[in-house]
Design an enzyme around this catalytic site. Structure first.
Site, PDB file in Angstrom:
ATOM      1  N   CYS A  75       0.860  -1.169   0.174  1.00 52.53           N
ATOM      2  CA  CYS A  75      -0.059   0.028   0.058  1.00 52.53           C
ATOM      3  C   CYS A  75       0.935   1.312  -0.113  1.00 52.53           C
ATOM      4  CB  CYS A  75      -0.876  -0.028   1.377  1.00 52.53           C
ATOM      5  SG  CYS A  75      -1.893   1.320   1.269  1.00 52.53           S
ATOM      6  N   HIS A 168      -1.917  -4.986 -10.334  1.00 51.09           N
ATOM      7  CA  HIS A 168      -2.522  -3.810 -11.102  1.00 51.09           C
ATOM      8  C   HIS A 168      -2.702  -4.136 -12.828  1.00 51.09           C
ATOM      9  CE1 HIS A 168      -2.084  -1.293  -7.821  1.00 51.09           C
ATOM     10  NE2 HIS A 168      -0.975  -2.112  -7.520  1.00 51.09           N
ATOM     11  N   GLU A 217     -10.397  -0.073  -6.646  1.00 50.87           N
ATOM     12  CA  GLU A 217      -9.285  -1.028  -5.812  1.00 50.87           C
ATOM     13  C   GLU A 217      -9.952  -2.260  -5.689  1.00 50.87           C
ATOM     14  OE1 GLU A 217      -7.166   0.168  -2.739  1.00 50.87           O
ATOM     15  OE2 GLU A 217      -6.680   2.279  -3.327  1.00 50.87           O
ATOM     16  N   CYS A 226      -4.225   5.840  -5.099  1.00 54.72           N
ATOM     17  CA  CYS A 226      -3.619   4.426  -4.919  1.00 54.72           C
ATOM     18  C   CYS A 226      -2.126   4.617  -5.069  1.00 54.72           C
ATOM     19  CB  CYS A 226      -4.284   3.224  -5.753  1.00 54.72           C
ATOM     20  SG  CYS A 226      -3.769   1.571  -5.493  1.00 54.72           S
ATOM     21  N   GLY A 229      -0.717   1.701  -7.143  1.00 58.94           N
ATOM     22  CA  GLY A 229      -1.351   1.858  -8.494  1.00 58.94           C
ATOM     23  C   GLY A 229      -0.805   2.881  -9.313  1.00 58.94           C
TER      24      GLY A 229
END
Ligand SMILES: N[C@H](CCC[C@H](N)C(=O)O)C(=O)O
Length: 284
Positions: A75, A168, A217, A226, A229
């Site tokens: 994260c 992703h 997400e 994100c 991301g």
């Protein structure tokens, strides 16, 4: 059970942070607690829960749970907030330190204001993972997924798949505000071609050093930002010759901007804000 928490956000991607240096939580209730805390009506309201914990091979550890209770592997926004929390609470006493996630160990650098408050954080996110079977995505092992036709619902997207420890799938669109985020995001998230699910991003290219970005997400739906991301999106844009490798790319997310650089040594560096919203006691 009364649980001390701190709510923090990175560009609006907000989580409930639990400091396991000073609190204990039962492992078998973590998923349930993430769902309860994230609920905006009966809980605190957030995109999920993040645990800040002691780590054997790093200065601090971080685990992320999505709003639906599923555990993520990494994260980016969470790493910046974890770094801010760890420095400001004295868990770490230096401005550069390591954070262990389920995906890897990263290097964090905190940038302070005159009051020793951390305003921005830089994270060396390490190298992206491009091998299809490591994303993971179904298809011929040993190959990469770059600008690949992806039939879904009543259309075919041209997708690029990148893992930052979490999966992703990125599609370049002409206009970010017309991206099929809420229509295709939830469908792609659960598509069988992604055995572990996937975070779905759409990007619009502004120049060779600037992109727009939106995300659906895995496990949380639409979020303001994100970090992993955004890193994956810069890798995808570079692999598709839309931005220049080695340049600082400005990524405009719904909640604000991140500076992302895919360096010549293969590591991706991310710099952005981290904010503390509130702290309190959660009645679980
Ligand atoms: N918001 C996070 C990513 C959460 C990823 C999670 N949705 C998953 O991989 O399951 C970030 O800033 O990188």
């Amino acid at each position: 059970m009364k649980i001390p928490f701190t709510k923090m956000h990175g560009l609006g991607n907000n989580y409930i942070y639990i400091d396991l240096f000073h609190t204990e939580l039962p492992e078998d209730r973590l998923s349930e607690l993430a769902v309860k805390m994230s609920n905006q009506n009966t809980g605190i309201g957030s995109d999920g829960m993040i645990l800040i914990h002691p780590a054997e091979t790093a200065d601090v550890g971080m685990r992320i749970f999505n709003k639906d209770g599923s555990e993520g592997m990494n994260c980016g926004n969470g790493l910046r907030c974890t770094a801010k929390y760890a420095y400001e609470t004295g868990i770490v006493k230096k401005s550069e330190f390591t954070i262990q996630t389920k995906a890897n160990i990263v290097q964090a650098i905190v940038h302070k204001n005159s009051g020793q408050e951390v305003e921005k954080v830089t994270i060396d996110m390490g190298e992206p993972i491009l091998q299809r079977e490591q994303i993971p995505m179904l298809g011929e092992a040993g190959t990469t997924v770059i600008d690949e036709p992806f039939p879904v619902a009543d259309t075919t997207l041209q997708v690029t798949a990148v893992s930052m420890g979490n999966p992703h799938v990125i599609t370049v669109v002409d206009a970010i505000d017309e991206a099929p985020l809420t229509t295709l995001g939830p469908i792609i998230e659960k598509d069988e071609r992604f055995p572990e699910g996937v975070n779905t991003e759409f990007i619009e290219i502004v120049s060779d050093e600037e992109i727009h970005f939106r995300v659906w997400e895995r496990g949380s739906g639409v979020t303001e930002a994100c970090g992993t991301g955004a890193c994956a999106a810069v890798v995808a844009a570079t692999l598709n010759d839309k931005v220049t490798k080695g340049k600082q790319i400005v990524v405009h997310l719904a909640g604000g901007d991140l500076m992302i650089e895919w360096k010549e040594d293969g590591h991706i560096w991310m710099t952005g804000g981290a904010e503390t919203i509130a702290s309190g006691i959660f009645n679980a």
